[in-house]
Design an enzyme around this catalytic site. Structure first.
Site, mmCIF file in Angstrom:
data_model
loop_
_atom_site.group_PDB
_atom_site.id
_atom_site.type_symbol
_atom_site.label_atom_id
_atom_site.label_comp_id
_atom_site.label_asym_id
_atom_site.label_seq_id
_atom_site.Cartn_x
_atom_site.Cartn_y
_atom_site.Cartn_z
ATOM 1 N N GLU A 217 110.512 131.533 43.720
ATOM 2 C CA GLU A 217 111.253 130.346 44.153
ATOM 3 C C GLU A 217 111.076 130.124 45.657
ATOM 4 O O GLU A 217 111.055 131.078 46.436
ATOM 5 C CB GLU A 217 112.738 130.555 43.832
ATOM 6 C CG GLU A 217 113.653 129.451 44.313
ATOM 7 C CD GLU A 217 115.127 129.792 44.138
ATOM 8 O OE1 GLU A 217 115.954 128.880 44.286
ATOM 9 O OE2 GLU A 217 115.439 130.968 43.857
ATOM 10 N N LYS B 249 115.063 121.622 39.526
ATOM 11 C CA LYS B 249 116.114 122.489 39.009
ATOM 12 C C LYS B 249 117.211 121.652 38.352
ATOM 13 O O LYS B 249 117.682 120.655 38.917
ATOM 14 C CB LYS B 249 116.689 123.341 40.143
ATOM 15 C CG LYS B 249 117.508 124.530 39.674
ATOM 16 C CD LYS B 249 117.855 125.453 40.835
ATOM 17 C CE LYS B 249 118.560 126.712 40.351
ATOM 18 N NZ LYS B 249 118.876 127.624 41.470
ATOM 19 N N CYS C 69 115.580 130.657 39.057
ATOM 20 C CA CYS C 69 116.635 131.595 39.462
ATOM 21 C C CYS C 69 117.878 131.552 38.575
ATOM 22 O O CYS C 69 117.884 132.053 37.478
ATOM 23 C CB CYS C 69 116.980 131.367 40.931
ATOM 24 S SG CYS C 69 117.793 132.790 41.701
#
Length: 408
Positions: free
Chosen positions: A238, A292, A345
């Site tokens: 990330e 995301k 994540c």
């Protein structure tokens, strides 16, 4: 106080063993150890005296989530770290106090099953069923019910007559056997020619301009080297490139390199004056960008009403600091005929990610926010839990903690 602290530490031992074996020693965690510790955790929850409920819940919250406020160090609010740890511990103190209010183990069994559905501020990392992620047992709610029932019956049988024990013990064996995990067939996606990169750039340095340039050049060289070695899929963590990648010269460099293999890299994206934490998939000179979907509570969004969230954002982030926006849907890409879901994540530890039971998942993370803490172990334990529950193979590339592959 001391007994409550000891009970709390033993209760969370399944998580700390993952940290010790998998993250620190880089060894495979013996399943028998965690199977026993998981059952011991259930015993403590079901039979700890009610008089300990507040103290026990506080220490459980502290041992489990003491690290939550560590990210405030990088915003200049170091003095808030212990206060946040205590606040989080108090929240879980109240949750456990309610779950342990009654002494009857069957009432507590109901509380146990409900705990996984309680997500303070949308933070869903408290899953006691995940204690069995590294064990011989399954991780479904049915498995948790059977295991807890086995612990209750086995404990109560000590005071039962010999005739009753002839019934109790076979029942316990039956429940334990029913909760055993049956391994699925091995995934058909092989790891040959897949390079899952691990980096260790510290959080306080990686965003500085000079360091970002140096780290970017290092990772470009790493990609070139990996492709030259014959790898066909290279996965970077990330925000491996901590800037809006499309606006940089590296964007075209990565597109050119993708003629030799598929590249998965984390970076930021800006669209319509909105900033996104994104995954860039470079394949055959083309690029797909997946933003995301599930933002991390407090790290990327403040899960409070706007009249509370906006003042807090100004206090902690400043008026000119960027705010991340969320996308509406997850992205997938094809690699050698396999459809792989791509997440970032916190998404890799969220129930929502796995609702469609993806057979293959790529997760990219930056765990440098929480160095030398149990956080990466909790993340891995939850990924193992979901992989086991939904039969998902996970490829995880991380900065600040080891990268790994998880099989169902």
């Amino acid at each position: 106080m001391l007994r409550a602290l000891i009970f709390a530490f033993v209760f969370v031992l399944p998580l700390y063993w993952v940290w010790i074996f998998e993250m620190i020693l880089n060894l495979k965690l013996p399943l028998l150890i965690n199977s026993i510790f998981g059952l011991l955790s259930l015993y403590i929850f079901l039979f700890i005296p009610s008089s300990y409920k507040f103290k026990f819940g506080f220490f459980v919250g502290l041992f489990w989530f003491y690290w939550v406020g560590f990210s405030f160090v990088y915003f200049g609010f170091t003095y808030l770290v212990p206060l946040i740890s205590i606040l989080v511990a108090c929240i879980y103190m109240l949750i456990f106090a309610i779950a342990l209010w009654f002494s009857n183990p069957f009432y507590r069994l109901l509380g146990l099953l409900c705990l996984s559905f309680i997500h303070p501020f949308g933070f869903d990392w408290m899953k006691i069923d995940s204690f069995f992620a590294y064990s011989y047992f399954g991780v479904s709610k049915t498995d948790l019910f059977l295991l807890a029932l086995s612990v209750i019956i086995c404990t109560l049988s000590y005071q039962a007559s010999k005739k009753a024990k002839l019934i109790y013990y076979p029942l316990v064996c039956f429940f334990l056997f029913s909760a055993l995990y049956i391994s699925p067939p091995s995934p058909t996606l092989t790891l040959n020619q897949i390079d899952i990169v691990h980096t260790n750039f510290s959080q306080d340095l990686k965003w500085q301009r000079d360091n970002a340039l140096k780290n970017t050049m290092f990772q470009i060289a790493l990609i070139r080297s990996s492709l030259q070695e014959g790898n066909k899929l290279v996965i970077l963590p990330e925000t491996a490139f901590p800037f809006v990648l499309e606006r940089s010269a590296y964007f075209q460099i990565l597109k050119d390199l993708s003629l030799q293999g598929t590249l998965v890299v984390g970076a930021m994206r800006e669209k319509e004056d909105r900033l996104y934490n994104s995954t860039y998939i470079f394949q055959n000179g083309q690029v797909s960008i997946f933003d995301k979907v599930i933002l991390a509570p407090f790290g990327e969004k403040i899960p409070l009403p706007d009249f509370l969230a906006k003042p807090l954002e100004r206090i902690f982030l400043g008026d000119g600091a960027p705010r991340f926006s969320a996308s509406k849907e997850f992205g997938t890409f094809l690699y050698q005929g396999f459809r792989i879901k791509s997440v970032i994540c916190y998404e890799g530890t969220s129930q929502k990610t796995y609702e469609d039971a993806p057979p293959y998942l790529v997760v990219i993370s930056n765990n440098a926010w929480f160095p030398y803490t149990i956080e990466p172990a909790l993340q891995k334990n939850l990924m193992q839990y979901y992989a086991k529950l939904y039969q998902t193979m996970i490829l995880h590339s991380s900065n600040g903690s080891p990268s790994f592959v998880i099989f169902p």
